[in-house]
Structures are given as C-alpha cells and as structure tokens.
Design a protein around this motif. Structure first.
Motif, PDB file in Angstrom:
ATOM      1  N   ILE A   1      38.868 -42.198  -4.829  1.00 18.48           N
ATOM      2  CA  ILE A   1      38.050 -42.645  -3.701  1.00 18.48           C
ATOM      3  C   ILE A   1      37.596 -41.438  -2.883  1.00 18.48           C
ATOM      4  N   GLY A   2      36.635 -41.672  -2.006  1.00 16.10           N
ATOM      5  CA  GLY A   2      36.123 -40.640  -1.115  1.00 16.10           C
ATOM      6  C   GLY A   2      34.645 -40.848  -0.882  1.00 16.10           C
ATOM      7  N   PRO A   3      34.072 -40.118   0.078  1.00 12.54           N
ATOM      8  CA  PRO A   3      32.649 -40.294   0.376  1.00 12.54           C
ATOM      9  C   PRO A   3      31.758 -39.814  -0.773  1.00 12.54           C
ATOM     10  N   SER A   4      30.502 -40.130  -0.669  1.00 14.57           N
ATOM     11  CA  SER A   4      29.528 -39.738  -1.683  1.00 14.57           C
ATOM     12  C   SER A   4      29.463 -38.223  -1.811  1.00 14.57           C
ATOM     13  N   SER A   5      29.295 -37.775  -3.031  1.00 16.85           N
ATOM     14  CA  SER A   5      29.007 -36.370  -3.351  1.00 16.85           C
ATOM     15  C   SER A   5      30.179 -35.420  -3.171  1.00 16.85           C
ATOM     16  N   VAL A   6      31.399 -35.922  -3.252  1.00 15.39           N
ATOM     17  CA  VAL A   6      32.561 -35.031  -3.181  1.00 15.39           C
ATOM     18  C   VAL A   6      33.115 -34.708  -4.563  1.00 15.39           C
ATOM     19  N   GLY A   7      32.564 -35.314  -5.614  1.00 16.82           N
ATOM     20  CA  GLY A   7      33.009 -35.009  -6.967  1.00 16.82           C
ATOM     21  C   GLY A   7      33.839 -36.102  -7.620  1.00 16.82           C
ATOM     22  N   LYS A   8      33.826 -37.309  -7.063  1.00 18.88           N
ATOM     23  CA  LYS A   8      34.610 -38.410  -7.629  1.00 18.88           C
ATOM     24  C   LYS A   8      34.227 -38.689  -9.081  1.00 18.88           C
ATOM     25  N   SER A   9      32.942 -38.830  -9.324  1.00 19.82           N
ATOM     26  CA  SER A   9      32.475 -39.203 -10.660  1.00 19.82           C
ATOM     27  C   SER A   9      32.775 -38.129 -11.690  1.00 19.82           C
ATOM     28  N   THR A  10      32.564 -36.883 -11.317  1.00 20.68           N
ATOM     29  CA  THR A  10      32.842 -35.782 -12.239  1.00 20.68           C
ATOM     30  C   THR A  10      34.330 -35.702 -12.535  1.00 20.68           C
TER      31      THR A  10
ATOM     32  N   PHE B   1      36.946 -34.966   2.092  1.00 18.74           N
ATOM     33  CA  PHE B   1      36.402 -33.675   2.493  1.00 18.74           C
ATOM     34  C   PHE B   1      35.563 -33.791   3.758  1.00 18.74           C
ATOM     35  N   ASN B   2      35.204 -32.629   4.313  1.00 21.80           N
ATOM     36  CA  ASN B   2      34.443 -32.649   5.564  1.00 21.80           C
ATOM     37  C   ASN B   2      33.014 -33.155   5.338  1.00 21.80           C
ATOM     38  N   VAL B   3      32.472 -33.705   6.393  1.00 26.92           N
ATOM     39  CA  VAL B   3      31.171 -34.365   6.348  1.00 26.92           C
ATOM     40  C   VAL B   3      30.051 -33.392   5.990  1.00 26.92           C
ATOM     41  N   ARG B   4      30.038 -32.215   6.622  1.00 25.50           N
ATOM     42  CA  ARG B   4      28.953 -31.249   6.351  1.00 25.50           C
ATOM     43  C   ARG B   4      28.880 -30.896   4.866  1.00 25.50           C
ATOM     44  N   GLY B   5      30.035 -30.630   4.256  1.00 27.67           N
ATOM     45  CA  GLY B   5      30.054 -30.290   2.836  1.00 27.67           C
ATOM     46  C   GLY B   5      29.558 -31.439   1.971  1.00 27.67           C
ATOM     47  N   SER B   6      29.928 -32.659   2.340  1.00 23.39           N
ATOM     48  CA  SER B   6      29.486 -33.825   1.577  1.00 23.39           C
ATOM     49  C   SER B   6      27.975 -34.007   1.661  1.00 23.39           C
ATOM     50  N   VAL B   7      27.416 -33.851   2.863  1.00 23.87           N
ATOM     51  CA  VAL B   7      25.957 -33.978   3.033  1.00 23.87           C
ATOM     52  C   VAL B   7      25.246 -32.877   2.246  1.00 23.87           C
ATOM     53  N   PHE B   8      25.747 -31.649   2.340  1.00 24.98           N
ATOM     54  CA  PHE B   8      25.145 -30.530   1.621  1.00 24.98           C
ATOM     55  C   PHE B   8      25.147 -30.806   0.112  1.00 24.98           C
ATOM     56  N   ARG B   9      26.290 -31.258  -0.419  1.00 28.31           N
ATOM     57  CA  ARG B   9      26.374 -31.547  -1.852  1.00 28.31           C
ATOM     58  C   ARG B   9      25.463 -32.709  -2.244  1.00 28.31           C
ATOM     59  N   TYR B  10      25.337 -33.703  -1.354  1.00 25.05           N
ATOM     60  CA  TYR B  10      24.442 -34.826  -1.639  1.00 25.05           C
ATOM     61  C   TYR B  10      22.997 -34.335  -1.738  1.00 25.05           C
TER      62      TYR B  10
ATOM     63  N   THR C   1      20.630 -34.531  -5.083  1.00 22.03           N
ATOM     64  CA  THR C   1      19.358 -35.240  -5.166  1.00 22.03           C
ATOM     65  C   THR C   1      18.214 -34.304  -5.525  1.00 22.03           C
ATOM     66  N   LEU C   2      18.297 -33.035  -5.091  1.00 23.15           N
ATOM     67  CA  LEU C   2      17.265 -32.071  -5.472  1.00 23.15           C
ATOM     68  C   LEU C   2      17.310 -31.786  -6.964  1.00 23.15           C
ATOM     69  N   LYS C   3      18.518 -31.714  -7.525  1.00 24.89           N
ATOM     70  CA  LYS C   3      18.658 -31.506  -8.970  1.00 24.89           C
ATOM     71  C   LYS C   3      18.097 -32.692  -9.743  1.00 24.89           C
ATOM     72  N   GLY C   4      18.325 -33.892  -9.202  1.00 26.72           N
ATOM     73  CA  GLY C   4      17.780 -35.102  -9.820  1.00 26.72           C
ATOM     74  C   GLY C   4      18.251 -35.347 -11.234  1.00 26.72           C
ATOM     75  N   SER C   5      19.466 -34.989 -11.565  1.00 27.06           N
ATOM     76  CA  SER C   5      19.968 -35.128 -12.928  1.00 27.06           C
ATOM     77  C   SER C   5      20.295 -36.580 -13.258  1.00 27.06           C
ATOM     78  N   ALA C   6      19.501 -37.153 -14.143  1.00 29.74           N
ATOM     79  CA  ALA C   6      19.735 -38.532 -14.571  1.00 29.74           C
ATOM     80  C   ALA C   6      21.028 -38.646 -15.382  1.00 29.74           C
ATOM     81  N   SER C   7      21.521 -37.521 -15.904  1.00 31.23           N
ATOM     82  CA  SER C   7      22.707 -37.562 -16.759  1.00 31.23           C
ATOM     83  C   SER C   7      24.005 -37.248 -16.010  1.00 31.23           C
ATOM     84  N   ARG C   8      23.944 -37.098 -14.672  1.00 38.59           N
ATOM     85  CA  ARG C   8      25.170 -36.780 -13.950  1.00 38.59           C
ATOM     86  C   ARG C   8      26.161 -37.929 -14.083  1.00 38.59           C
ATOM     87  N   PRO C   9      27.455 -37.631 -14.125  1.00 36.16           N
ATOM     88  CA  PRO C   9      28.457 -38.698 -14.221  1.00 36.16           C
ATOM     89  C   PRO C   9      28.326 -39.681 -13.058  1.00 36.16           C
TER      90      PRO C   9
END
Length: 180
Positions: A14-23, A97-106, A110-118
C-alpha cells in the motif's frame, strides 16, 4: 531487515500513487513466484481514461482473487476493501513516502507515458490527472491514520518504509531488479 522469504506468500503493498508499489509488486511476485493483482486494473474499465468500474463488480473480483489464490501479492489501496486483504495477508508493506517526492515521481511517470509500466491500465487513454495530483497532496496523507487503524485492528505484520532510500535498500537486500 526482513528477508523476502520471511514476508510469507500473501503480501499487501500500500501507499500513495507513484511511490513504486506496482514495480515492487511485479518484481517481488516474480522472485517469490506468486500471483499478482494490481488493484487499479480491476477497479477501472480497460481502454478508458481510468473510468471506475462498478464497486460491487470490483469487490467480487477482489474477493475472488483472494479466494482462488493461495499465494499472492496485491498492490493498491482502496480502503473499503483493505480489511479483507489484511485479514488474509502475511504482511503489509507500506510505502509511506513524503508528498513532494510522490508528486515529483507522478509527474515524471506521466511525462514518460509508458503504457508498459507495471500496474498501468491496459489501453488507458490518458495518464495525467489533476485529480490524482490533488489526491496525492491532500487525501493520501489523511489516509495514514485509517491505514494504521486497519493494520492494528487486523494484527497483520507490517513493514513500514518511509523513504525511497529505504525501498532501494530492500531492493538490493532482496536482490530485486528495478524496472528502468
């Protein structure tokens, strides 16, 4: 540090979006050779811009995955279903993780736009959402108390990681290959 073998074979991440859960879920499931469920993929209609599915259909698929698989990793939040997962889990890995890092990673994701990301929704028509940015900044931090309560109530063992550096240390310790 907890070895990957000591996690058991029913793991919630568990955790907020873009912290690496799926990977983390993908590479850990490969290492432990267990079934994997990305909750976003059963919570949304494939081929849409993340349109939510009917909540009861989502619940049925969630419960069916748990019932039909004796070994699994389930990544994602959806707090209305957390207790069911936690009662069945051998451990919860909480990437908190901290909010700023999560937003930055998000934003990077989205800029990468990888359809194949986990964990990506198959055929998703869009990746960026102001609603998700607002969720990461405002709602996700508020959920911490609820998650702690669920963990305490269900008495599930917890691995609580509070930084990207801690997660990287576990990737090395568990000998996981990080996605690029």
């Amino acid at each position: 540090m907890i070895s990957s073998k000591d996690l058991g074979k029913k793991i919630c991440i568990i955790g907020p979006s873009s912290v690496g859960k799926s990977t983390l879920a993908k590479v850990l499931a490969e290492k432990l050779q267990v079934n994997l469920c990305h909750l976003d993929q059963i919570a949304h209609v494939p081929g849409t811009n993340w349109q939510p599915r009917d909540e009861e259909l989502f619940r049925k698929d969630h419960d069916r995955f748990i019932a039909e698989n004796s070994e699994w990793i389930i990544e994602g939040n959806y707090s209305f279903l957390m207790k069911e997962r936690f009662f069945n889990a051998t451990v919860v890995i909480w990437l908190d993780f901290n909010v700023r890092g999560s937003v930055f990673r998000y934003l990077l994701r989205t800029l990468k736009g990888s359809a194949s990301r986990p964990g990506n929704l198959p055929g998703a028509t869009g990746q960026f959402s102001w609603g998700l940015v607002k969720y990461i900044i405002f709602k996700a931090p508020q959920n911490r108390a609820k998650y702690r309560e669920f963990i305490t109530e269900t008495k599930v063992p917890l691995l609580h990681l509070t930084s990207f550096n801690e997660l990287k240390k576990y990737f090395r310790f568990w000998q996981l290959r990080r996605e690029s």
